[in-house]
Design a protein around this motif. Structure first.
Motif, PDB file in Angstrom:
ATOM      1  N   CYS A 101       0.898  -1.128  -0.258  1.00 26.90           N
ATOM      2  CA  CYS A 101       0.247   0.077  -0.024  1.00 26.90           C
ATOM      3  C   CYS A 101       0.933   0.930  -0.380  1.00 26.90           C
ATOM      4  O   CYS A 101       2.100   1.247   0.428  1.00 26.90           O
ATOM      5  N   TRP A 113      -3.118   0.989  11.039  1.00 18.71           N
ATOM      6  CA  TRP A 113      -4.702   1.454  10.938  1.00 18.71           C
ATOM      7  C   TRP A 113      -5.395  -0.657  10.855  1.00 18.71           C
ATOM      8  O   TRP A 113      -4.061  -1.768  10.545  1.00 18.71           O
ATOM      9  N   GLN A 120      -6.504  -4.081  10.448  1.00 21.79           N
ATOM     10  CA  GLN A 120      -6.895  -4.405   8.991  1.00 21.79           C
ATOM     11  C   GLN A 120      -8.071  -4.593   8.546  1.00 21.79           C
ATOM     12  O   GLN A 120      -8.702  -4.780   7.322  1.00 21.79           O
ATOM     13  N   ALA A 156     -10.148  -2.376   5.887  1.00 27.88           N
ATOM     14  CA  ALA A 156      -9.864  -2.659   5.397  1.00 27.88           C
ATOM     15  C   ALA A 156     -11.370  -3.489   4.580  1.00 27.88           C
ATOM     16  O   ALA A 156     -11.504  -3.470   2.852  1.00 27.88           O
ATOM     17  N   TRP A 157     -11.413  -3.969   5.173  1.00 28.33           N
ATOM     18  CA  TRP A 157     -13.175  -5.231   4.644  1.00 28.33           C
ATOM     19  C   TRP A 157     -12.312  -5.847   3.443  1.00 28.33           C
ATOM     20  O   TRP A 157     -11.180  -6.826   3.893  1.00 28.33           O
ATOM     21  N   GLU A 166     -10.920  -4.880   0.751  1.00 32.66           N
ATOM     22  CA  GLU A 166      -9.682  -4.878   0.012  1.00 32.66           C
ATOM     23  C   GLU A 166      -7.918  -4.959   0.749  1.00 32.66           C
ATOM     24  O   GLU A 166      -8.404  -5.156   2.165  1.00 32.66           O
ATOM     25  N   ASP A 167      -7.393  -4.164   0.145  1.00 25.66           N
ATOM     26  CA  ASP A 167      -6.061  -5.097   0.300  1.00 25.66           C
ATOM     27  C   ASP A 167      -5.572  -3.736   1.374  1.00 25.66           C
ATOM     28  O   ASP A 167      -4.696  -3.732   2.410  1.00 25.66           O
ATOM     29  N   CYS A 168      -5.943  -2.348   0.891  1.00 24.69           N
ATOM     30  CA  CYS A 168      -5.421  -1.497   1.277  1.00 24.69           C
ATOM     31  C   CYS A 168      -6.507  -0.959   1.954  1.00 24.69           C
ATOM     32  O   CYS A 168      -7.789  -0.441   1.486  1.00 24.69           O
ATOM     33  N   TYR A 169      -6.563   0.139   3.371  1.00 24.82           N
ATOM     34  CA  TYR A 169      -7.118   1.073   3.745  1.00 24.82           C
ATOM     35  C   TYR A 169      -7.096   2.530   3.588  1.00 24.82           C
ATOM     36  O   TYR A 169      -5.904   2.628   3.574  1.00 24.82           O
ATOM     37  N   GLN A 170      -8.070   2.872   2.957  1.00 20.50           N
ATOM     38  CA  GLN A 170      -8.070   4.292   2.314  1.00 20.50           C
ATOM     39  C   GLN A 170      -9.036   4.975   3.361  1.00 20.50           C
ATOM     40  O   GLN A 170      -9.079   6.474   3.219  1.00 20.50           O
ATOM     41  N   SER A 216      -6.849   6.342   8.963  1.00 21.31           N
ATOM     42  CA  SER A 216      -5.759   5.517   9.406  1.00 21.31           C
ATOM     43  C   SER A 216      -5.470   6.944  10.304  1.00 21.31           C
ATOM     44  O   SER A 216      -5.636   8.031  10.113  1.00 21.31           O
TER      45      SER A 216
END
Length: 665
Positions: A126, A339, A341, A344-345, A347-351, A354
């Protein structure tokens, strides 16, 4: 990195990341052109006069370059909070320059992508985010003057700002700092506001409101922390260097969120980046492929504590937290992000929201890495909506430094104001005496602090705690502490034996439950502590003394003691071990002969021809001490041999060693 027990939108409040950008302030130069020369007018020649001496202002703690974090933290109902991170540069002419980044509830700011974190393993690939503006050079500047009065009754350092960038402190604003010297063997100094640390000196992870220090500034800043050395701002430690580090960190974190009053948490913990020590053994941080960042998957956190009410999230029960550290710019700038994990549900990355933490590295005079000062600047936004949610913003300041310099020594004594019985009583803050010690042998070092504890009802005599680090470059090393009362009565302790390739943190205050009591002498105040560095070059079999310091509440100084050398000779399960003490060319010895079977004795032959032997001892798993207060009078070495006899046969030399004051071989 920080570890904290407060959690919101992604975790507990504080990872402390890593990096800092230096921008040297270039002062304008008067470029006025000289007038054309004119013909000289004849005149009498006068002798030259001596130049007027220029007054020199002492640098704070004798350090010129400081990384500093400060802020005004208050409930949102009392106005917006702000945090500021930057560099202070002090000059001997009494001037000071400040370059900084600043974030506040207003104007609003956002997170921005800083570095791509391709760290491999289970760590998500990410973009590491930081606070808006921190990817570039400092955005604010101040100039001013300072007065430093070491040992003053109150703040040691007073700064007056005379000009600066709009949005910063107005001209004439004043800051008042308390300066501590002698950290990290004298290579570092610290300055802080009056209430930055807990009054009881602890750094435990206990939430609690923080009293402001209204005397700290006259423009709204009420908390601050900074560290100074003479290392240039252009120097820093790389991510690769930190990834191999086995240092542990600890510090203090003051922050606001939820619109409430400032609260206090701790930073750091029992972890290391290299993962060979601490609580993340076999789970080290991973260096990213571009070398500019690190990533870490922290297991078994409290991220999933609300899993039962979050059934729509396929990751609701995921307990892991994602952490990143990255370097920015060309100076001391580092940044951290973390953040949960599960946020992110799929997804790989949390947007989303954070935790982002801009930081500046703390370096000693020698460029050695000692931690960070930083801020949390984490704005809160509803995803997909432009709503202003400043009440949920995280704003805070912190330090996170190696455990041997972490501050744990401030406490409060409550006095009645001038004996008048006035209410509230006068609160006087002072520091417990905590002299720093440092002993080196070759490239090996042992350093730390002693803390003189006050008398209490339970302990009516002063005691001493010690904390620090033993860092051997070769061989094996340990530290010996002997506390003496004025009467000469003493108590002795040693640290663990540590061999090259690791570092021993001897810190009885670090654990949540103390594992080692302070040095205490029954019915006596501790007057001084003698610290000795013991060195082994034979894998830890025998040691000799290589460095000594004597410490009182006033400080530590290099000292001497009669050198001592440990010896050890054995055969099978039988062994004779002891110590030679060198008093000039005179030698004394003491030891113990442990005989597992048969008959054994020890023969000592000095280089001046003097011969001593212990009595022949026959036993089955028996022990017999041997000693002599004066063995030789003009010797530089001693040959020690172990003579054995089994089954009634003749004695023969089964083992031998030659000892000098440098050791035995």
């Amino acid at each position: 990195m920080t570890l904290s027990t407060r959690s919101t939108r992604g975790g507990i409040a504080a990872l402390l990341g890593v990096l800092a950008l230096l921008l040297s302030t270039l002062l304008p130069v008067d470029d006025a052109r000289a007038a054309p020369p004119t013909a000289p007018t004849p005149q009498a020649v006068t002798p030259p006069t001596a130049p007027t001496p220029v007054a020199t202002t002492p640098l704070p703690g004798s350090k010129a370059n400081w990384t500093v974090s400060l802020g005004g933290l208050r409930p949102l109902s009392q106005g917006p909070s702000f945090v500021r991170l930057g560099y202070y540069t002090f000059a001997g002419d009494g001037t000071v320059a400040h370059e900084y980044w600043q974030w506040s509830h207003t104007p609003r700011f956002r997170r921005v992508d800083a570095v791509s974190a391709d760290c491999g393993g289970a760590i998500p690939h990410c973009d590491v985010k930081t606070a808006e503006g921190f990817t570039g050079p400092p955005t604010g500047r101040l100039g001013g003057s300072y007065v430093y009065t070491p040992g003053a009754d109150g703040p040691d350092l007073v700064i007056t700002w005379r000009n600066g960038t709009p949005g910063g402190p107005p001209a004439g604003s004043v800051e008042r700092w308390r300066v501590e010297t002698g950290l990290a063997g004298g290579t570092l100094a610290r300055m802080r506001s009056g209430t930055f640390y807990r009054a009881d000196g602890l750094t435990g992870n206990t939430l609690g409101t923080v009293d402001p220090d209204p005397a700290f500034s006259d423009y709204g800043a009420d908390h601050g922390i900074g560290y100074g050395s003479n290392a240039p701002f252009s120097s820093r430690q790389s991510m690769a260097s930190l990834a191999a580090s086995e240092t542990r960190f600890r510090g203090n974190f003051l922050r606001v969120t939820d619109g409430t009053a400032p609260e206090r948490e701790w930073t750091g913990g029992d972890f290391t980046f290299g993962g060979r020590q601490g609580n993340n053994v076999s789970n080290p941080w991973r260096l990213c492929s571009n070398g500019s960042c690190m990533g870490f998957l922290q297991h078994n956190t409290r991220c999933n504590r609300n899993a039962a009410s979050n059934t729509q999230n396929p990751r609701a029960f995921d307990p892991d937290r994602v952490r990143y550290l990255a370097e920015l710019g060309t100076g001391r700038q580092n940044t951290g992000e973390y953040w949960c994990q599960l946020l992110a549900w799929e997804e790989d990355c949390y947007q989303g929201n954070s935790h982002v933490q801009p930081m500046l590295q703390v370096l000693g005079d020698d460029g050695g890495f000692l931690g960070w000062v930083g801020v949390e600047a984490s704005p809160d936004y509803l995803q997909g909506q432009p709503a202003n949610r400043q009440v949920e913003d995280f704003l805070g300041i912190f330090d996170n430094v190696s455990v041997e310099i972490a501050h744990r020594n401030v406490y409060v004594t409550t006095l009645v104001d001038r004996g008048t019985g006035a209410s509230p009583p006068l609160v006087v803050e002072r520091e417990k005496p905590a002299p720093a010690f440092r002993i080196a042998y070759g490239n090996s070092t042992m350093f730390g602090h002693l803390t003189w504890e006050d008398r209490t009802t339970a302990q009516p005599f002063t005691t001493v705690r010690y904390s620090g680090r033993n860092r051997p470059a070769s061989g094996c090393r340990f530290a010996e502490f002997i506390a003496y009362a004025a009467s000469g009565k003493s108590v002795r302790e040693t640290t663990r034996h540590q061999c090259a390739g690791g570092a021993d943190y001897f810190d009885p205050d670090f654990a949540a439950v103390e594992t080692r009591p302070p040095l205490a002498i029954a019915d006596r105040d501790v007057a001084r502590v003698q610290i000795t560095y013991w060195v082994s070059e034979d894998g830890g079999r025998t040691y000799s003394t290589k460095g000594v310091q004597n410490c009182t509440v006033g400080g530590c100084v290099d000292s001497t003691r009669d050198p001592q050398t440990q010896f050890r000779v054995g055969h099978g399960q039988s062994v004779a071990a002891g110590t030679l003490t060198w008093k000039g060319q005179a030698i004394s010895y003491e030891g113990n002969n442990h005989v597992a079977s048969g008959c054994r004795y020890v023969l000592l032959v000095a280089s001046d021809g003097t011969r001593h032997s212990s009595s022949d001892f026959c036993a089955t798993n028996g022990d017999r001490p041997f000693s002599s207060p004066q063995f030789a009078t003009a010797a530089t070495s001693v040959d020690i041999s172990y003579w054995v006899s089994d089954n009634g046969g003749a004695h023969y030399a089964a083992a031998s060693t030659r000892c000098t004051r440098d050791g035995c071989v």
